[in-house]
Write a protein that holds these residues in place. Structure first.
Motif: not given
Length: 80
Positions: A1-12, A66-80
């Motif tokens: 199972m392939t997964t990916m973690r991204a880190k996003f910041q609220v821009s607006k 959720l407010n501008p400037g805050e950072k969050f991890y987003v995990d992508f995992t297969p949904a099958d």
């Protein structure tokens, strides 16, 4: 199972009576890397230099969470 973690910041956040539109971008390159390169944002910005996401939230219990400037991890995992 392939997964990916991204880190996003609220821009607006656009707030309306019935929903909020939350805009995210990949974490930007930090201003000035530590000498040892240990800044975690450095890692995410290096390997995911560009990403955008927009989510419309219609659940009133989540409004204002959720407010501008805050950072969050987003995990992508297969949904099958």
């Amino acid at each position: 199972m392939t997964t990916m973690r991204a880190k996003f910041q609220v821009s607006k956040v656009e707030r309306f009576a019935s929903c909020e539109n939350v805009h995210f971008v990949a974490v930007p390159k930090p201003t000035g890397y530590p000498a040892d390169g240990s800044d975690e944002d450095n890692t995410y910005a290096k390997f995911s230099p560009s990403a955008k996401c927009e989510i419309t939230i219609a659940n009133p219990a989540l409004f204002g969470k959720l407010n501008p400037g805050e950072k969050f991890y987003v995990d992508f995992t297969p949904a099958d």
